[in-house]
Write an enzyme that holds these catalytic residues in place. Sequence first.
Site, short mmCIF file in Angstrom:
data_model
loop_
_atom_site.label_atom_id
_atom_site.label_comp_id
_atom_site.label_asym_id
_atom_site.label_seq_id
_atom_site.Cartn_x
_atom_site.Cartn_y
_atom_site.Cartn_z
N THR A 4 0.82 -1.22 0.00
CA THR A 4 0.00 0.00 0.00
C THR A 4 0.85 1.26 0.00
OG1 THR A 4 -1.86 -1.09 1.11
CG2 THR A 4 -1.71 1.30 1.34
N THR A 39 1.08 -4.52 4.41
CA THR A 39 0.83 -4.92 5.79
C THR A 39 0.12 -6.26 5.94
OG1 THR A 39 -1.26 -3.68 5.85
CG2 THR A 39 0.73 -2.52 6.57
N ASP A 40 -0.41 -6.82 4.84
CA ASP A 40 -1.17 -8.06 4.96
C ASP A 40 -0.35 -9.18 5.59
OD1 ASP A 40 -3.40 -6.90 3.90
OD2 ASP A 40 -3.29 -7.93 1.96
#
Length: 323
Positions: free
Chosen positions: A13, A82-83
């Site tokens: 992101t 961040t997943d």
Amino acid sequence: MASTVTVFTLGGTISAAQGGPGRLSGAQVLAGLAPTDDIAVRLQDFRRLPSSALTVDDLAELAGLIDEAGAAGSGAIVVQGTDTIEESAFLLDLLCAHQEPVVVTGAMRRPDSPGADGAANLTAAIAVAGDPRCRGLGAVVVMADEIHAARHVRKAHTTSIATFASPGAGPLGSVVEGRPRILLRPPTPTVERPLSLRRPVRIALVTLSLGDQGELLDAVDDRFDGLVVAAFGAGHAPAWLVQPLERLTTRMPVVLASRTGAGPILSSTYQGPGSEFDLLGRGLIPAGPLDAPKARLLLHALLADGADRTRIGLTFAGLTGER
């Protein structure tokens, strides 16, 4: 003399291009940051992928590059989506050999979103990676000005910028006025020595659910080298799954974790059929305080490093102070 940090960009992101599916380069991600007088920043544009597409091989290659930078006295920052940030950080914690800071960070909001957090997170990560007081912490995640140990940190919300937490432990410290404040230090490293992925292995992860009849356990066959079971509560399974799990322990190491995501596996509080006492007595290995995804990565790294069942059991026990 300025300290040095090397920034490895992987995508995510924080590197989302405005108005489209493309990815910013590492140089573009760093472009908006204010320069620092006492920290020199180097850049390696390592990957441009969503973090859900990263593999163990990607992280093993990255660990080698981080160790090369560390041998030259440089701290390391990994910038990614961040997943899977908690898994990447934990795997680097297992693989990286040097004591220089290793910091993983990212963003919850795209660069073109109101209140985008990427620049602030990256600035805080640079402060941590460039501070010699942060040596020896193992890999850490720095998000929202908090410093979390890789072994404890979890993404706890899908969208909140305060999503990262360390259940049962809390953060190691925080970044205040641009400087790290370390309040706690891990008492021991996660592993006694860095692990090396010497051979390919496959580890299954099965999460139990209400009424589970064990069909997924039936699918764990010779394609896998190990299994992690995310069981109920503090390590419980329905009685009808006890024998299938016991049979699997004769073919591979089976680690017992909790699907709750926080808290330890117990050993003897409950002693009926399918209890933690019953399952551990049949050869399952307790995951200690690790959640199931991290237990899977530790089992993967240990088996790839050539560990036998005794060493695997001792390593997991060491996470609870029982090594």
